[in-house]
Design a protein around this motif. Structure first.
Motif, PDB file in Angstrom:
ATOM      1  N   LYS A  10      33.027   5.953 107.683  1.00  0.00           N
ATOM      2  CA  LYS A  10      33.735   5.062 106.749  1.00  0.00           C
ATOM      3  C   LYS A  10      32.771   4.082 106.080  1.00  0.00           C
ATOM      4  O   LYS A  10      32.955   3.717 104.912  1.00  0.00           O
ATOM      5  CB  LYS A  10      34.842   4.289 107.484  1.00  0.00           C
ATOM      6  CG  LYS A  10      36.072   5.107 107.786  1.00  0.00           C
ATOM      7  CD  LYS A  10      37.169   4.276 108.415  1.00  0.00           C
ATOM      8  CE  LYS A  10      37.843   3.373 107.414  1.00  0.00           C
ATOM      9  NZ  LYS A  10      39.020   2.685 108.004  1.00  0.00           N
ATOM     10  N   THR A  12      29.901   4.676 105.048  1.00  0.00           N
ATOM     11  CA  THR A  12      29.208   5.336 103.934  1.00  0.00           C
ATOM     12  C   THR A  12      30.058   5.363 102.671  1.00  0.00           C
ATOM     13  O   THR A  12      29.574   5.748 101.603  1.00  0.00           O
ATOM     14  CB  THR A  12      28.817   6.783 104.294  1.00  0.00           C
ATOM     15  OG1 THR A  12      29.978   7.628 104.278  1.00  0.00           O
ATOM     16  CG2 THR A  12      28.153   6.849 105.651  1.00  0.00           C
ATOM     17  N   LEU A  13      31.334   4.984 102.786  1.00  0.00           N
ATOM     18  CA  LEU A  13      32.235   4.984 101.632  1.00  0.00           C
ATOM     19  C   LEU A  13      32.325   3.614 100.960  1.00  0.00           C
ATOM     20  O   LEU A  13      33.074   3.446 100.003  1.00  0.00           O
ATOM     21  CB  LEU A  13      33.639   5.440 102.058  1.00  0.00           C
ATOM     22  CG  LEU A  13      33.734   6.844 102.678  1.00  0.00           C
ATOM     23  CD1 LEU A  13      35.179   7.161 103.033  1.00  0.00           C
ATOM     24  CD2 LEU A  13      33.180   7.893 101.733  1.00  0.00           C
ATOM     25  N   PRO A  21      28.636   4.819  97.370  1.00  0.00           N
ATOM     26  CA  PRO A  21      29.207   5.578  98.485  1.00  0.00           C
ATOM     27  C   PRO A  21      28.665   6.995  98.545  1.00  0.00           C
ATOM     28  O   PRO A  21      28.048   7.488  97.597  1.00  0.00           O
ATOM     29  CB  PRO A  21      30.703   5.563  98.171  1.00  0.00           C
ATOM     30  CG  PRO A  21      30.784   5.423  96.697  1.00  0.00           C
ATOM     31  CD  PRO A  21      29.638   4.530  96.327  1.00  0.00           C
ATOM     32  N   SER A  22      28.906   7.661  99.658  1.00  0.00           N
ATOM     33  CA  SER A  22      28.399   9.019  99.853  1.00  0.00           C
ATOM     34  C   SER A  22      29.149  10.053  99.012  1.00  0.00           C
ATOM     35  O   SER A  22      28.719  11.203  98.933  1.00  0.00           O
ATOM     36  CB  SER A  22      28.499   9.387 101.336  1.00  0.00           C
ATOM     37  OG  SER A  22      29.821   9.182 101.813  1.00  0.00           O
ATOM     38  N   ILE A  23      30.259   9.677  98.396  1.00  0.00           N
ATOM     39  CA  ILE A  23      31.044  10.602  97.572  1.00  0.00           C
ATOM     40  C   ILE A  23      30.353  10.836  96.227  1.00  0.00           C
ATOM     41  O   ILE A  23      29.919   9.885  95.565  1.00  0.00           O
ATOM     42  CB  ILE A  23      32.464  10.041  97.318  1.00  0.00           C
ATOM     43  CG1 ILE A  23      33.225   9.876  98.637  1.00  0.00           C
ATOM     44  CG2 ILE A  23      33.243  10.925  96.349  1.00  0.00           C
ATOM     45  CD1 ILE A  23      33.475  11.167  99.378  1.00  0.00           C
ATOM     46  N   ILE A  57      37.983   5.459  96.293  1.00  0.00           N
ATOM     47  CA  ILE A  57      37.356   5.182  97.582  1.00  0.00           C
ATOM     48  C   ILE A  57      38.373   4.583  98.550  1.00  0.00           C
ATOM     49  O   ILE A  57      38.417   4.932  99.747  1.00  0.00           O
ATOM     50  CB  ILE A  57      36.140   4.246  97.420  1.00  0.00           C
ATOM     51  CG1 ILE A  57      34.985   5.011  96.773  1.00  0.00           C
ATOM     52  CG2 ILE A  57      35.704   3.667  98.759  1.00  0.00           C
ATOM     53  CD1 ILE A  57      34.483   6.195  97.582  1.00  0.00           C
ATOM     54  N   LYS A  61      39.172   6.319 102.079  1.00  0.00           N
ATOM     55  CA  LYS A  61      38.954   5.554 103.319  1.00  0.00           C
ATOM     56  C   LYS A  61      40.239   5.469 104.141  1.00  0.00           C
ATOM     57  O   LYS A  61      40.210   5.500 105.375  1.00  0.00           O
ATOM     58  CB  LYS A  61      38.443   4.150 102.987  1.00  0.00           C
ATOM     59  CG  LYS A  61      36.976   4.104 102.591  1.00  0.00           C
ATOM     60  CD  LYS A  61      36.571   2.736 102.086  1.00  0.00           C
ATOM     61  CE  LYS A  61      36.682   1.674 103.140  1.00  0.00           C
ATOM     62  NZ  LYS A  61      36.226   0.360 102.629  1.00  0.00           N
ATOM     63  N   GLY A 128      31.256  14.707  99.733  1.00  0.00           N
ATOM     64  CA  GLY A 128      30.261  13.707 100.079  1.00  0.00           C
ATOM     65  C   GLY A 128      29.063  14.292 100.800  1.00  0.00           C
ATOM     66  O   GLY A 128      29.155  15.347 101.435  1.00  0.00           O
ATOM     67  N   TYR A 130      26.017  12.726 103.365  1.00  0.00           N
ATOM     68  CA  TYR A 130      25.524  11.560 104.107  1.00  0.00           C
ATOM     69  C   TYR A 130      24.229  11.927 104.806  1.00  0.00           C
ATOM     70  O   TYR A 130      24.178  12.859 105.608  1.00  0.00           O
ATOM     71  CB  TYR A 130      26.596  11.124 105.116  1.00  0.00           C
ATOM     72  CG  TYR A 130      26.169  10.069 106.109  1.00  0.00           C
ATOM     73  CD1 TYR A 130      25.327   9.015 105.764  1.00  0.00           C
ATOM     74  CD2 TYR A 130      26.642  10.110 107.428  1.00  0.00           C
ATOM     75  CE1 TYR A 130      24.951   8.047 106.686  1.00  0.00           C
ATOM     76  CE2 TYR A 130      26.290   9.143 108.358  1.00  0.00           C
ATOM     77  CZ  TYR A 130      25.436   8.126 107.985  1.00  0.00           C
ATOM     78  OH  TYR A 130      25.070   7.154 108.902  1.00  0.00           O
TER      79      TYR A 130
END
Length: 380
Positions: A10, A12-13, A21-23, A57, A61, A128, A130
């Motif tokens: 979470k 990373t978002l 964010p990782s998305i 996001i 999340k 995403g 990461y």
């Protein structure tokens, strides 16, 4: 996935001035109450406006929110033919959906066909990547060593219509008529694939989100994984309560329930400390009842008691689903007594002047409605 794995993902978002964010890709699909697909799009996340980025996001999340084994279910693919096929589909989908319109629509069609919902809803799928920092044996982060975790996070959100009415037009400073608007709500279901177990990619597992544990939409789970949906946390608790009611003739002894609470809490804390999820099956349920003081003669017919309560050989129980371990409360029609879960030793049940009483040992500063009182020495 345990709580630590979920929280790490979470993080990373998050969107900050220094961190994206990782998305990187977003797919959306708007479905009406007749299961008709009205809109289906794929967009680069970076091409979205700031407000849209934040909203997407927030939605994604939310699909990682809740208690493990209640709202967040760890699910594994099985070894049967349907499950092997489902795992193959998901393994291909989590990367190809964001590159191919055909694969995107195949995923959305699978969800639509197997999701029983008679209202409008929006499917949001985020892709995403990461870069997972490695950890030394002492837990220290090794910044220069990483592994890559690529994932697909899907959220299913109801869409509600606002009513037409008056609204403020800030440009003219006047109240003007407004049209009906479709508003996307917080997700009620979703899933993460592959799972992020032990801080690594687990293609054999999925994390499934349900806003209401009693309404997990098992038909969707069964299609996505090719296996029967697990017993919900609510049903696990009901089965356990039914077993207790039968083995105690609906008159559970206070000390039995208190001991059950203490034993289950200890199991749960040990599992959490070791980063594990404690799972109980039929024989282990019988063992914890015996250890709590249920008379063995009451368990002679446990096989049939268990079945009558709704359990079977495949039913799995999680310790945190059987009894509310984060609180200890004694309640009657007129009184409710709350005790810290780790201080159950302060409470006893006694018969005083022919009446059932709960006796609580008072220690330290004692107050009544905020006013300090002189508490008599405990007789416990």
């Amino acid at each position: 996935m345990n709580k630590s794995n979920v929280m790490e993902l979470k993080k990373t978002l998050k969107i900050t001035t220094e961190f994206m964010p990782s998305i990187d890709r977003i797919c959306t699909c708007f479905v009406n109450g007749n299961k008709e697909k009205l809109i289906s799009n794929t967009e680069s996340y970076s091409s979205l406006g700031d407000e849209e980025q934040f909203k997407y996001i927030d939605i994604l999340k939310a699909a990682l929110s809740g208690t493990i084994d209640k709202k967040l279910l760890n699910l594994e693919f099985g070894s049967n033919e349907a499950s092997i096929k489902a795992e193959g589909f998901m393994t291909e989908a989590y990367t190809e959906v964001f590159k191919s319109e055909e694969k995107r629509d195949e995923l959305f069609d699978t969800i639509i066909e197997n999701y029983i919902f008679d209202e409008n809803y929006l499917i949001v799928a985020g892709h995403g990547v990461y870069d997972v920092p490695m950890k030394a044996s002492d837990g220290a982060i090794l910044e220069d060593e990483t592994t890559t975790y690529e994932f697909m996070l899907v959220a299913i959100c109801p869409v509600h219509s606002t009513k037409a009415g008056l609204t403020l037009d800030s440009d003219s400073g006047r109240m003007v008529s407004s049209r009906q608007v479709q508003i996307v709500q917080a997700p009620v279901h979703g899933f993460l694939y592959p799972a992020f177990n032990d801080r690594d990619t687990d293609l054999h597992s999925m994390l499934y989100f349900t806003k209401k544990p009693e309404d997990s939409h098992p038909e969707l789970i069964e299609k996505l994984l090719g296996i029967p949906a697990p017993t919900s946390s609510v049903d696990q608790q009901h089965i356990f309560e039914s077993i207790i009611a039968e083995v105690t003739d609906d008159k559970a002894d206070f000390e039995v329930i208190k001991t059950l609470h203490e034993n289950l809490k200890e199991m749960e804390e040990t599992a959490q400390y070791n980063g594990e999820i404690k799972t109980l099956h039929k024989e282990e349920i019988k063992e914890i009842l015996v250890s709590a003081g249920v008379k063995e003669e009451k368990l002679d017919d446990f096989e049939h008691i268990y079945e009558r309560a709704g359990g079977n050989d495949d039913t799995e129980f999680k310790t945190g689903n059987l009894i509310e371990l984060d609180k200890f409360a004694v309640k009657s029609s007129d009184v409710e007594i709350k005790i810290k879960p780790d201080r159950t030793n302060l409470v006893q049940q006694r018969k005083i002047d022919g009446r059932n009483c709960i006796v609580v040992a008072l220690e330290g500063d004692v107050r009544l409605n905020g006013i300090q009182i002189n508490a008599p020495a405990s007789q416990l």
